[in-house]
Scaffold this motif. Structure first.
Motif, PDB file in Angstrom:
ATOM      1  N   TRP A 274       0.861  -1.188   0.000  1.00 18.47           N
ATOM      2  CA  TRP A 274       0.000   0.000   0.000  1.00 18.47           C
ATOM      3  C   TRP A 274       0.887   1.224   0.000  1.00 18.47           C
ATOM      4  O   TRP A 274       1.956   1.242   0.619  1.00 18.47           O
ATOM      5  CB  TRP A 274      -0.886   0.006   1.247  1.00 18.47           C
ATOM      6  CG  TRP A 274      -1.669   1.271   1.432  1.00 18.47           C
ATOM      7  CD1 TRP A 274      -2.896   1.578   0.911  1.00 18.47           C
ATOM      8  CD2 TRP A 274      -1.274   2.425   2.199  1.00 18.47           C
ATOM      9  NE1 TRP A 274      -3.286   2.837   1.300  1.00 18.47           N
ATOM     10  CE2 TRP A 274      -2.311   3.377   2.095  1.00 18.47           C
ATOM     11  CE3 TRP A 274      -0.144   2.728   2.960  1.00 18.47           C
ATOM     12  CZ2 TRP A 274      -2.240   4.616   2.718  1.00 18.47           C
ATOM     13  CZ3 TRP A 274      -0.071   3.963   3.576  1.00 18.47           C
ATOM     14  CH2 TRP A 274      -1.116   4.887   3.456  1.00 18.47           C
ATOM     15  N   GLU A 275       0.455   2.275  -0.716  1.00 19.35           N
ATOM     16  CA  GLU A 275       1.203   3.529  -0.696  1.00 19.35           C
ATOM     17  C   GLU A 275       0.238   4.699  -0.606  1.00 19.35           C
ATOM     18  O   GLU A 275      -0.858   4.675  -1.183  1.00 19.35           O
ATOM     19  CB  GLU A 275       2.102   3.665  -1.929  1.00 19.35           C
ATOM     20  CG  GLU A 275       1.401   3.589  -3.256  1.00 19.35           C
ATOM     21  CD  GLU A 275       2.364   3.561  -4.432  1.00 19.35           C
ATOM     22  OE1 GLU A 275       3.581   3.441  -4.204  1.00 19.35           O
ATOM     23  OE2 GLU A 275       1.898   3.658  -5.581  1.00 19.35           O
ATOM     24  N   ALA A 276       0.631   5.698   0.158  1.00 20.38           N
ATOM     25  CA  ALA A 276      -0.185   6.892   0.339  1.00 20.38           C
ATOM     26  C   ALA A 276      -0.111   7.778  -0.891  1.00 20.38           C
ATOM     27  O   ALA A 276       0.879   7.763  -1.632  1.00 20.38           O
ATOM     28  CB  ALA A 276       0.288   7.667   1.572  1.00 20.38           C
ATOM     29  N   GLU A 277      -1.157   8.551  -1.110  1.00 18.27           N
ATOM     30  CA  GLU A 277      -1.120   9.517  -2.197  1.00 18.27           C
ATOM     31  C   GLU A 277      -0.086  10.594  -1.885  1.00 18.27           C
ATOM     32  O   GLU A 277       0.131  10.938  -0.719  1.00 18.27           O
ATOM     33  CB  GLU A 277      -2.490  10.162  -2.398  1.00 18.27           C
ATOM     34  CG  GLU A 277      -3.462   9.296  -3.179  1.00 18.27           C
ATOM     35  CD  GLU A 277      -4.591  10.121  -3.751  1.00 18.27           C
ATOM     36  OE1 GLU A 277      -4.760  11.293  -3.333  1.00 18.27           O
ATOM     37  OE2 GLU A 277      -5.324   9.592  -4.606  1.00 18.27           O
ATOM     38  N   PRO A 278       0.552  11.163  -2.932  1.00 17.56           N
ATOM     39  CA  PRO A 278       1.531  12.227  -2.681  1.00 17.56           C
ATOM     40  C   PRO A 278       0.874  13.416  -1.989  1.00 17.56           C
ATOM     41  O   PRO A 278      -0.297  13.712  -2.211  1.00 17.56           O
ATOM     42  CB  PRO A 278       2.006  12.606  -4.099  1.00 17.56           C
ATOM     43  CG  PRO A 278       1.652  11.432  -4.955  1.00 17.56           C
ATOM     44  CD  PRO A 278       0.419  10.823  -4.355  1.00 17.56           C
TER      45      PRO A 278
END
Length: 396
Positions: A274-278
């Motif tokens: 999972w990765e957070a939005e910039p």
């Protein structure tokens, strides 16, 4: 130019069943927390909610390694990572107590830390700060602008650099598997002219609204009917949604504790994260650029979209490319790097097919190979290694 042996073996007429290229990596700034003793069946969504507590704006990504019952949680700053270590070590998660460790330096990796292509970013002790990167970008931009003012004084170059925009990340993922791309028809003449006049034509690629560069590739064939006749290109990855080899991007809404982001499920290569939005491509904390802030025109938005004529096919003929890096490069790391061939705008402000000034383009592609590199130490780049005094690098 003679390019024998430089073409990619990818680019066959059919999509291969085996997944090509390196697996996707989560966004990371080099500040990682190793988490062990995870219970069987742990979901990446549960981990991102747990490790986002009191770190809504600091968490960057969560990389789950189910078979080892562990994960890596990446934070944007060293301070945030150290604070998370204090909060979460020996904390309870789904009935068990977690074991947390700060990721060690590259010279002494912690047990279970991936190595090779799947390794996380280098140690924070080798990190180039945002301020140092911006100052170096500015210096290169100043030299490029001065060179652009010298009418008739352009030196012979062996490389050209272009920005390529994609409607979706999935299109770029598909291209990384097949070694094939198709640009908008109005870009073909400029790319072909470059391909015939210099040794290497590099394409720096990004997807609309991603806030980052996806990677870069080298043209391996001209764009014409003969080359296109042997290639098959599906311009939209949605055309083959049931292909199990394609990574799936699953949006995740913001929760009480975690920011908005997305899950990348690349089961074909055993990867899920999972990765957070910039954060609006903002600078890393503590990076003072000295730039004045003002109104930004619509043409100066970070993501200038790839144009798609309504109701018309936006893609031209497919051609072969050789992917040299699919390391992600966030836009904020290119602050201060400006393109004098595009009204001296920052490089992230560009339309599909924009050509980069040679020195600026060279700096940009080098950044893919030194994501957290030591300041002032030039890094080798595929196709340029020997002329810079380094042995050539392999694409992957």
């Amino acid at each position: 130019p003679n390019r024998e042996g430089s073409g990619s073996s990818a680019g066959s007429a059919t999509v291969p069943s085996a997944h090509r290229g390196p697996p996707r990596k989560p966004k990371q700034s080099g500040h990682a927390l190793w988490v062990g003793n995870l219970p069987p069946g742990t979901q990446v969504t549960d981990l991102k909610d747990h490790f986002s507590r009191d770190a809504m704006r600091d968490i960057e990504s969560v990389f789950l390694i189910s078979k080892s019952n562990c994960a890596f949680v990446n934070y944007r700053t060293e301070a945030a990572c150290a604070s998370a270590m204090t909060r979460f070590h020996d904390s309870r998660f789904q009935g068990v107590r977690l074991v947390c460790r700060l990721r060690r330096t590259a010279t002494a990796p912690a047990p279970g830390v991936p190595t090779g292509p799947a390794a996380l970013a280098p140690s924070i002790t080798q990190a180039q700060t945002a301020t140092e990167a911006i100052l170096q970008n500015r210096e290169i931009s100043s030299k490029a602008e001065e060179s652009a003012r010298q009418v008739g004084g352009a030196a012979k170059v062996n490389d050209k650099y272009f920005i390529v925009k994609s409607l979706t990340v999935e299109d770029l993922e598909l291209s990384a598997r097949t070694g094939v791309w198709a640009t908008q028809a109005h870009n073909e003449e400029a790319l072909n002219r470059a391909f015939e006049s210099v040794e290497n034509v590099y394409l720096v690629c990004s997807a609309n609204k991603s806030g980052e560069y996806f990677g870069y590739a080298r043209m391996a064939s001209p764009i014409n009917e003969d080359a296109a006749a042997t290639l098959d290109w599906a311009p939209r990855a949605e055309a083959i949604p049931d292909d199990p080899d394609l990574p799936r991007s699953i949006p995740t809404p913001a929760t009480e504790f975690a920011p908005k982001g997305r899950i990348i499920d690349d089961s074909a290569r055993g990867t899920i994260f999972w990765e957070a939005e910039p954060l609006d491509q903002e600078l890393l904390p503590g990076a003072d650029t000295g730039e004045t802030k003002g109104e930004v025109s619509p043409d100066e938005a970070d993501d200038v979209p790839a144009e798609t004529p309504s109701g018309a096919q936006a893609f031209g003929k497919p051609f072969k490319i050789e992917w040299l890096s699919t390391n992600r490069l966030p836009f904020y790391r290119t602050r201060g790097l400006r393109n004098p061939w595009n009204a001296n705008r920052e490089v992230k402000i560009a339309r599909d097919g924009t050509e980069l000034e040679t020195g600026v383009g060279r700096r940009l592609v080098q950044m893919f190979h030194r994501p957290m590199g030591s300041p002032g130490v030039p890094q080798p780049m595929p196709g340029m290694g020997m002329q810079m005094g380094y042995a050539p690098m392999r694409p992957y």
